[in-house]
Design a protein around this motif. Structure first.
Motif, mmCIF file in Angstrom:
data_model
loop_
_atom_site.group_PDB
_atom_site.id
_atom_site.type_symbol
_atom_site.label_atom_id
_atom_site.label_comp_id
_atom_site.label_asym_id
_atom_site.label_seq_id
_atom_site.Cartn_x
_atom_site.Cartn_y
_atom_site.Cartn_z
ATOM 1 N N ALA A 1 0.836 -1.193 0.000
ATOM 2 C CA ALA A 1 0.000 0.000 0.000
ATOM 3 C C ALA A 1 0.878 1.253 0.000
ATOM 4 O O ALA A 1 0.577 2.236 -0.670
ATOM 5 C CB ALA A 1 -0.925 -0.005 1.209
ATOM 6 N N PHE B 1 2.169 1.832 -3.351
ATOM 7 C CA PHE B 1 1.071 2.303 -4.197
ATOM 8 C C PHE B 1 0.836 3.806 -3.956
ATOM 9 O O PHE B 1 0.727 4.596 -4.887
ATOM 10 C CB PHE B 1 -0.171 1.490 -3.863
ATOM 11 C CG PHE B 1 -1.374 1.865 -4.673
ATOM 12 C CD1 PHE B 1 -1.460 1.530 -6.026
ATOM 13 C CD2 PHE B 1 -2.441 2.547 -4.094
ATOM 14 C CE1 PHE B 1 -2.564 1.863 -6.765
ATOM 15 C CE2 PHE B 1 -3.555 2.888 -4.837
ATOM 16 C CZ PHE B 1 -3.615 2.544 -6.168
ATOM 17 N N LEU B 2 0.806 4.196 -2.650
ATOM 18 C CA LEU B 2 0.563 5.598 -2.305
ATOM 19 C C LEU B 2 1.719 6.476 -2.799
ATOM 20 O O LEU B 2 1.523 7.612 -3.199
ATOM 21 C CB LEU B 2 0.408 5.752 -0.791
ATOM 22 C CG LEU B 2 -0.899 5.203 -0.211
ATOM 23 C CD1 LEU B 2 -0.831 5.136 1.311
ATOM 24 C CD2 LEU B 2 -2.078 6.082 -0.653
ATOM 25 N N ALA B 3 2.932 5.938 -2.747
ATOM 26 C CA ALA B 3 4.087 6.721 -3.159
ATOM 27 C C ALA B 3 4.063 7.002 -4.656
ATOM 28 O O ALA B 3 4.783 7.857 -5.139
ATOM 29 C CB ALA B 3 5.375 5.996 -2.783
ATOM 30 N N GLY B 4 3.218 6.293 -5.375
ATOM 31 C CA GLY B 4 3.061 6.578 -6.792
ATOM 32 C C GLY B 4 3.798 5.626 -7.709
ATOM 33 O O GLY B 4 4.033 5.926 -8.877
ATOM 34 N N VAL B 5 4.150 4.469 -7.214
ATOM 35 C CA VAL B 5 4.798 3.476 -8.065
ATOM 36 C C VAL B 5 3.816 3.047 -9.159
ATOM 37 O O VAL B 5 2.629 2.884 -8.906
ATOM 38 C CB VAL B 5 5.254 2.256 -7.228
ATOM 39 C CG1 VAL B 5 5.812 1.164 -8.129
ATOM 40 C CG2 VAL B 5 6.290 2.685 -6.196
ATOM 41 N N LEU C 1 1.971 10.463 4.126
ATOM 42 C CA LEU C 1 2.284 9.042 3.910
ATOM 43 C C LEU C 1 2.165 8.257 5.217
ATOM 44 O O LEU C 1 1.622 7.155 5.247
ATOM 45 C CB LEU C 1 3.709 8.886 3.357
ATOM 46 C CG LEU C 1 3.863 9.105 1.870
ATOM 47 C CD1 LEU C 1 5.333 9.051 1.484
ATOM 48 C CD2 LEU C 1 3.088 8.053 1.082
#
Lengths: 380, 631
Positions: free
Chosen positions: A180, A183-187, A312
């Motif tokens: 998650a 995902f949040l970091a923008g991968v 984050l």
């Protein structure tokens, strides 16, 4: 586009910080904890001992811890993230080595007051360190695969260790919470697809590392009625307990499944079952509703924060809490295999309570320092 | 930099929104699952939860009592006590056992067994310390329960037979359910301590006596521990069976029979068919069966040459000897081959072809008519009568009197006896009937076999002229204080009254006239006088050579080879009501014949029966117990 001069708000006094905590969140946490005390009181057939009273004391201590965590400057957590992660990882390795040397299956460190399970602490430490790592990356840097290797190691190293313990539930939580964060970091999406495909390839290999009882749990999950007195017993009895609770439940302290011991581990992992048996669909939905409110608070706090690290972190903690709740309840409802994940704030257990409240302390900290702006690396 | 922050921020918001949406979806799944389990499948799971926690336990109903006609119990339920120990309440096991041992004897074996049982069972399951505690032992433990944690007394019912072997064959016994009894679908049979009837009335009326199971719904936890009782439905206690028996008379008859080594006696009320007494001695103690026999006890019973397990009253088949002569006489009169005045000369033997048939009186009886033939029990008279009548007409008459087929008494084990016919012999041996065999059959020898119950039935039918059927169970319950029983309507045998009268007169003469074979056993009180017929049944053929050497005295012959002594009787002669048949195997202790050994028994039993008759009974004397105590 602000100048570098107003990157920080003036330092607040401790008292002011205490007054600025999120009271609504605290109220919600206390409400859920009280439901937990009531269930533990019922689990002991109407006695405060041995569980409810201890749990209340722990909750009291945990609130103090949470307050302390919340009032510490957010920059401190940013700066100490790697150290905390490294310390927790060392503890995890320590109990692993101790276990391997033959001290038995002890997975905790006895601190006198509580027995500390490093694997439990790791759930928060992992989120903290990933928030720290990704908060310093620019979107361009995130696109570089090499930049993703360190955080991947941060997730899979502890996950591998607890998997070996073997603690399927915690490994699952670490991996999902880590995912998650990525995902949040923008991968990019496609990287997850690649990872999933690779993971799919690993499953047959991982299967060989599973212990027999873990394999049985998965078999049993796939067909629980197959072996109602053996491995499927817990799952089946849990479903019977929940189902027989009906719309409004059998009444407080009247759950026949729980009180006649058909329900295993009713004070820890299966406590939601007992709640659903005694308070029915209504009780179950109210509790899930309270948790949902907490998740909403988590999202709101994240969006109020002005720092990327704060966002984050708050989101990571929220996802983490969600995973606790979802894995535990889905397990007792027979949606996923039986794994050992406690229900936050309700299941009896010291480390879990402390870990969860430590996590909410960090979330609260983000809230208290919502207007703090942080540069890369925590330097102003 | 700022641009970077902005894009990073937008990306995070978008990703967070997606994650939040995903979480909501999963939370929705949880809610849906809860709804599915708790609303859609609620009934199914509620039922499974109840199946988990509710156990149905069977409650054994108390077995019905068996009582005699006056309500005297012949089989009842006696409480027994046993001490049990619940390990989890006991604390220190050894010291508890030591404490128990100071109150009741507790062998090392007992202690080992208790400790083993405790190891093998869940800690809340009671383990038996001692079975069959006496009342005193039970009381000692009860008084000291405070010092004996975990020890308690359990009460159970055990079948008991107050009269022991006196009525053993008739009442029967109960014992543990065996594999072959399990065919029925009564769940009671599955109970570990359940007992069912194995012989006698206990067996034939087992279903009545058994009652129906009650149930107790108990709540149990996951380990089977009973938490509480939710509902209880008491079963139906077993029905009380009232027998026609008069236990005082039965005890008297049993005592008389027991004195003669191996003997049986049956007393009937010929007006009703009621079996007043039916004794077979020696017998056994039925209580021992209910408690469980030891191997040695069982071995002793089956190896005893006097066959204590056999009910000789219904399972013993004996040649009737001269007690058969009234039937031969009636058959002859009915066939018209003799008249009351037909004279037959007895020289002491009878010749048929080359064969010579001897009368019991070596010197012969001289010329006689039927009445004298019966009175003196002249064999030659009946050789000739039987020859004239033919075996098939004799057999037909015997059958009308209940011989040759089971009477149908309602306890198991009855034998049919045997009345031969020409057809029977051809069919079973393939050889034609010989006339000599008719002669032997005419004096109740040859193939003729009867049971004491058949003989008693025969006398009851002689005395009444009706087809009396013995019955063992009273349908009207316990007798009332006035005690009167009316004659029952039984179909007539359709035998000419004057023929019956003649035979009964002959039987009167046997006992009451000088020269009659049983004159010595006559009753002095004319109001209670009896009529009867003696019989001595040869067990072994006497060869001509032996006869020439002179017959040995009875006591010189081995017991097994001596004649059986038989007597049949009715009383009072003025209005016959009570009938009795008695068989003393091999003449008993004295080795005497029917008139010497069996006739006094019949006389005494009939006297006893008449004294107990409502007509003779002293008013205000309670039924049952009084005579019993003295008898």
């Amino acid at each position: 586009m602000h100048s570098a001069l107003d990157t920080s708000v003036p330092r607040q006094s401790i008292l002011l910080k205490l007054l600025s905590i999120n009271w609504g969140l605290l109220l919600l946490l206390s409400a859920i904890a009280c439901i937990g005390f009531a269930m533990l009181y019922s689990a002991a057939n109407g006695h405060w001992d041995p569980w409810a009273s201890k749990q209340a004391v722990r909750f009291g201590i945990s609130i103090v811890v949470m307050m302390a965590v919340a009032t510490v400057d957010l920059r401190f957590w940013l700066r100490s993230a790697y150290a905390i992660y490294a310390g927790t990882l060392l503890l995890l390795i320590a109990v692993e080595v101790k276990g391997a040397i033959g001290m038995g299956a002890q997975r905790w460190i006895d601190l006198g007051v509580i027995q500390l399970q490093p694997s439990e602490l790791m759930k928060i430490a992992c989120v903290l360190v990933l928030a720290r790592y990704f908060s310093t990356l620019t979107p361009d840097e995130i696109k570089r695969p090499l930049r993703l290797i360190p955080p991947a190691l941060m997730v899979f190293l502890p996950a591998g260790l607890v998997m070996k313990q073997p603690d399927l539930g915690t490994a699952m939580m670490l991996t999902l919470a880590g995912g998650a964060m990525f995902f949040l970091a923008g991968v990019r999406w496609w990287k997850f697809v690649v990872l999933l495909a690779a993971g799919g390839g690993i499953v047959p290999v991982a299967w060989r590392f599973l212990r027999d009882y873990q394999k049985n749990r998965i078999y049993t999950f796939l067909d629980p009625e197959n072996d109602p007195l053996g491995a499927g017993y817990h799952s089946l009895q849990s479903k019977i307990a929940i189902g027989s609770g009906g719309m409004f439940g059998k009444g407080f302290m009247n759950g026949s499944q729980a009180h006649l011991n058909f329900l295993p581990e009713k004070q820890t992992d299966f406590i939601f079952t007992m709640l659903a048996e005694e308070w029915g669909l209504m009780g179950g939905l109210v509790l899930l509703g309270l948790y949902t409110l907490i998740f909403i608070y988590g999202f709101a706090i994240a969006f109020r924060s002005r720092s990327h690290f704060g966002r984050l972190l708050a989101l990571g903690i929220t996802v983490n809490m969600f995973l606790y709740v979802f894995i535990n309840t889905a397990m007792v409802m027979g949606l996923i295999p039986v794994v050992g994940v406690p229900l936050p704030l309700i299941s009896y257990g010291g480390t879990a309570m402390l870990t969860v409240m430590f996590g909410f302390g960090l979330m609260m900290c983000v809230y208290v320092h919502r207007d703090t702006r942080l540069g890369r690396g925590g330097d102003e | 930099m700022a641009n970077n922050d902005k894009t990073r921020s937008k990306l995070l918001t978008r990703r967070a929104a997606l994650l939040g949406g995903g979480q909501l979806l999963l939370l929705g799944t949880l809610a849906g699952r809860l709804y599915y389990l708790q609303v859609i499948q609620a009934d199914r799971y509620a039922m499974q939860a109840d199946e988990n926690r509710i156990n149905i336990r069977l409650l054994a109903p108390p077995r019905g009592r068996i009582v005699d006609r006056f309500g005297v119990p012949l089989a009842e339920n006696r409480p027994t006590y046993r001490a049990v120990l619940v390990a989890e309440q006991a604390g220190d096991l050894q010291s508890t056992l030591d404490a128990v041992a100071t109150l009741v004897p507790l062998s090392d074996n007992d202690r080992r067994r208790v400790l083993r049982d405790i190891r093998n069972k869940l800690s809340f399951v009671p383990v038996a310390l001692r079975e069959n505690l006496s009342w005193e032992e039970m009381a000692r433990i009860e008084v000291n329960t405070l010092e004996l944690p975990g020890v308690s007394i359990e009460r159970a019912l055990i079948r008991s037979y107050p009269f022991g072997e006196t009525s053993a064959h008739l009442v029967g016994y109960v014992a543990a359910v065996s594999e072959k009894d399990l065919s029925g679908d009564d769940p009671l049979l599955e109970l570990p301590d359940f007992r069912i009837g194995k012989s006698g009335v206990e067996k034939s009326y087992d279903l009545n006596l058994r009652g129906t199971a009650g149930t107790s719904q108990v709540e149990v936890n996951a380990f089977g521990r009973v938490v509480r009782e939710l509902a209880r439905e008491d079963g139906m206690p077993g029905q009380e069976m009232v027998l026609t028996l008069d236990m005082a008379l039965q005890a008297y008859a049993a005592k008389r029979c027991a004195a003669e080594q191996s003997a049986a006696a049956v007393v009937l009320d010929s007006w009703t068919g009621d079996v007043l007494a039916m004794a077979s001695m020696p017998a056994y103690d039925p209580s021992a069966f209910a408690a469980g026999l030891t191997g040695a006890q069982w071995k002793a019973l089956i190896e005893n040459p006097l066959n204590p397990l056999t009910d000789k009253a219904i399972s013993g088949s004996y040649p009737p000897g001269s007690t058969f002569k009234p039937i031969v006489a009636l058959a002859a009169l009915d066939a018209g081959v003799i008249t009351p005045d037909t004279h037959i000369f007895c020289p002491g033997h009878y010749e048929l072809g080359d064969a010579k048939f001897h009368c019991w009186k070596h010197d012969g009886h001289g010329s006689m008519v039927l009445r004298d033939g019966l009175k003196h029990s002249c064999d030659v008279f009946f050789f000739e009568t039987a020859r004239r009548t033919g075996i098939d007409r004799i057999a037909a008459m015997a059958k009308r009197f209940g011989l040759g087929a089971p009477i149908g008494i309602d306890i198991p084990g009855e034998r049919s006896g045997l009345i031969p016919t020409t057809g029977w012999k051809k069919a079973t041996t393939g050889i034609a009937w010989q006339q000599g065999e008719t002669l032997s059959a005419g004096i109740g020898q040859s193939y003729v076999l009867t049971t004491p119950l058949q003989l008693a039935t025969m006398v009851a039918r002689l005395a009444t002229g009706h087809e009396i059927v013995p019955r063992l169970v009273r349908e009207d319950g316990v007798m009332t204080q006035d005690g009167g029983t009316d004659r029952i309507e039984a179909p007539s045998l359709n035998i000419a009254a004057k023929d019956l009268k003649l035979v009964l007169e002959g039987m009167y003469a046997v006992v009451n006239e000088q020269g009659g074979t049983a004159y010595a056993a006559r009753v002095m009180d004319p109001a209670m006088a009896m009529g009867g017929k003696s019989g001595s049944a040869q067990v072994r053929h006497i060869t001509e050579a032996e006869r020439d050497r002179g017959l040995p005295k009875a006591l010189q012959v081995p017991w097994k080879d001596r004649d059986h002594a038989l007597f049949i009787a009715f009383a009072p002669v003025t209005n016959p009501r009570y009938v009795c048949a008695c068989v003393v195997e091999h003449g008993g202790a004295s080795g005497g014949g029917g008139s010497a050994v069996a006739a006094p028994i019949c006389r005494d039993i009939l006297l006893e029966a008449q004294k107990r008759d409502p007509v003779h009974r002293v008013p205000d004397q309670p039924y049952g117990s009084a005579t019993l105590a003295s008898g």
